[in-house]
Motif scaffolding. Sequence first.
Motif, mmCIF file in Angstrom:
data_model
loop_
_atom_site.group_PDB
_atom_site.id
_atom_site.type_symbol
_atom_site.label_atom_id
_atom_site.label_comp_id
_atom_site.label_asym_id
_atom_site.label_seq_id
_atom_site.Cartn_x
_atom_site.Cartn_y
_atom_site.Cartn_z
ATOM 1 N N ASP A 36 0.827 -1.215 0.000
ATOM 2 C CA ASP A 36 0.000 0.000 0.000
ATOM 3 C C ASP A 36 0.856 1.258 0.000
ATOM 4 O O ASP A 36 1.934 1.296 0.604
ATOM 5 C CB ASP A 36 -0.890 0.045 1.247
ATOM 6 C CG ASP A 36 -1.867 -1.111 1.321
ATOM 7 O OD1 ASP A 36 -2.103 -1.778 0.299
ATOM 8 O OD2 ASP A 36 -2.398 -1.342 2.429
ATOM 9 N N LYS A 37 0.328 2.286 -0.652
ATOM 10 C CA LYS A 37 0.922 3.617 -0.586
ATOM 11 C C LYS A 37 0.010 4.457 0.289
ATOM 12 O O LYS A 37 -1.184 4.174 0.402
ATOM 13 C CB LYS A 37 1.053 4.220 -1.984
ATOM 14 C CG LYS A 37 2.005 3.439 -2.876
ATOM 15 C CD LYS A 37 2.025 4.011 -4.283
ATOM 16 C CE LYS A 37 2.891 3.181 -5.197
ATOM 17 N NZ LYS A 37 2.201 2.029 -5.754
ATOM 18 N N ILE A 38 0.570 5.482 0.908
ATOM 19 C CA ILE A 38 -0.207 6.345 1.790
ATOM 20 C C ILE A 38 -0.031 7.792 1.356
ATOM 21 O O ILE A 38 1.086 8.303 1.286
ATOM 22 C CB ILE A 38 0.217 6.168 3.270
ATOM 23 C CG1 ILE A 38 -0.069 4.719 3.706
ATOM 24 C CG2 ILE A 38 -0.499 7.171 4.164
ATOM 25 C CD1 ILE A 38 0.435 4.365 5.083
ATOM 26 N N SER A 39 -1.156 8.433 1.061
ATOM 27 C CA SER A 39 -1.189 9.864 0.740
ATOM 28 C C SER A 39 -1.639 10.572 2.009
ATOM 29 O O SER A 39 -2.721 10.289 2.527
ATOM 30 C CB SER A 39 -2.183 10.101 -0.404
ATOM 31 O OG SER A 39 -2.231 11.464 -0.738
ATOM 32 N N LEU A 40 -0.814 11.467 2.527
ATOM 33 C CA LEU A 40 -1.038 12.015 3.865
ATOM 34 C C LEU A 40 -0.992 13.533 3.849
ATOM 35 O O LEU A 40 -0.216 14.129 3.106
ATOM 36 C CB LEU A 40 0.030 11.445 4.794
ATOM 37 C CG LEU A 40 -0.019 11.820 6.262
ATOM 38 C CD1 LEU A 40 0.338 10.604 7.111
ATOM 39 C CD2 LEU A 40 0.922 12.952 6.567
ATOM 40 N N GLN A 41 -1.837 14.142 4.682
ATOM 41 C CA GLN A 41 -1.900 15.589 4.813
ATOM 42 C C GLN A 41 -1.716 15.979 6.278
ATOM 43 O O GLN A 41 -2.342 15.377 7.153
ATOM 44 C CB GLN A 41 -3.253 16.147 4.342
ATOM 45 C CG GLN A 41 -3.587 15.896 2.885
ATOM 46 C CD GLN A 41 -3.982 14.454 2.593
ATOM 47 O OE1 GLN A 41 -3.442 13.865 1.673
ATOM 48 N NE2 GLN A 41 -4.899 13.874 3.353
ATOM 49 N N ILE A 42 -0.888 16.987 6.517
ATOM 50 C CA ILE A 42 -0.743 17.572 7.856
ATOM 51 C C ILE A 42 -1.237 19.009 7.740
ATOM 52 O O ILE A 42 -0.619 19.837 7.063
ATOM 53 C CB ILE A 42 0.714 17.523 8.353
ATOM 54 C CG1 ILE A 42 1.197 16.070 8.423
ATOM 55 C CG2 ILE A 42 0.822 18.221 9.711
ATOM 56 C CD1 ILE A 42 2.656 15.914 8.765
ATOM 57 N N THR A 61 3.878 8.521 0.696
ATOM 58 C CA THR A 61 4.670 7.656 1.576
ATOM 59 C C THR A 61 4.315 6.185 1.438
ATOM 60 O O THR A 61 3.322 5.810 0.815
ATOM 61 C CB THR A 61 4.452 8.025 3.063
ATOM 62 O OG1 THR A 61 3.122 7.631 3.446
ATOM 63 C CG2 THR A 61 4.643 9.487 3.334
ATOM 64 N N VAL A 62 5.131 5.380 2.117
ATOM 65 C CA VAL A 62 4.845 3.976 2.377
ATOM 66 C C VAL A 62 5.195 3.712 3.838
ATOM 67 O O VAL A 62 6.047 4.390 4.423
ATOM 68 C CB VAL A 62 5.636 3.023 1.454
ATOM 69 C CG1 VAL A 62 5.138 3.122 0.021
ATOM 70 C CG2 VAL A 62 7.123 3.265 1.527
ATOM 71 N N GLU A 63 4.519 2.720 4.428
ATOM 72 C CA GLU A 63 4.797 2.361 5.818
ATOM 73 C C GLU A 63 5.953 1.380 5.869
ATOM 74 O O GLU A 63 6.045 0.466 5.038
ATOM 75 C CB GLU A 63 3.561 1.744 6.470
ATOM 76 C CG GLU A 63 3.763 1.474 7.953
ATOM 77 C CD GLU A 63 2.534 0.915 8.651
ATOM 78 O OE1 GLU A 63 2.610 0.723 9.875
ATOM 79 O OE2 GLU A 63 1.506 0.669 7.984
ATOM 80 N N VAL A 64 6.832 1.567 6.863
ATOM 81 C CA VAL A 64 7.999 0.710 7.054
ATOM 82 C C VAL A 64 8.064 0.199 8.489
ATOM 83 O O VAL A 64 7.426 0.756 9.387
ATOM 84 C CB VAL A 64 9.309 1.463 6.701
ATOM 85 C CG1 VAL A 64 9.354 1.828 5.224
ATOM 86 C CG2 VAL A 64 9.480 2.711 7.565
#
Length: 158
Positions: free
Chosen positions: A48-54, A74-77
């Motif tokens: 999975d890829k993660i599109s993230l907003q802060i 991002t990706v989770e590691v």
Amino acid sequence: MNPRIEHLKKKKLIGLNVKMSLTDNRTGQLWRQFSPRVKEVQNRVADDKISLQIYPPSYFEQFKPTTEFEKWATVEVTDFQEIPNGMKTLIVNGGLYAVFDYKGPSSDMSIFQYIFSKWLPSSNYAIDDRPHFEVLGSQYKNDDLESEEEIWIPIRQK
């Protein structure tokens, strides 16, 4: 559309980020930089890829489409032992999230309109000041009508 409520455990992410606003949307540019380099990231938890907003703390109370926020691809590691050149790390602390299973094109913003103008005001929750993100799994197809993703909204009890 009712979300499931989940308690997220801390996530370690590796990726790229950019400052942007909705009027200066640079999401496509960010993903065009990151996607070809995903294979460089070691110790991935999943494909999975993660599109993230802060967002800044008052982003939703004083909403303006010109207000800048931080966007991540991002990706989770499992750990930060090896970080590809030019990439950054991010830790997302655990907490309560409303998770919406969304099917449709990523350009259709009506799901967010529903979440913030209908579901959230009628729920027992308020937005929490933590990252918002979308999990882009194997069924994600960018701007396709059949695309599927999970939308994670940080919440707390009202």
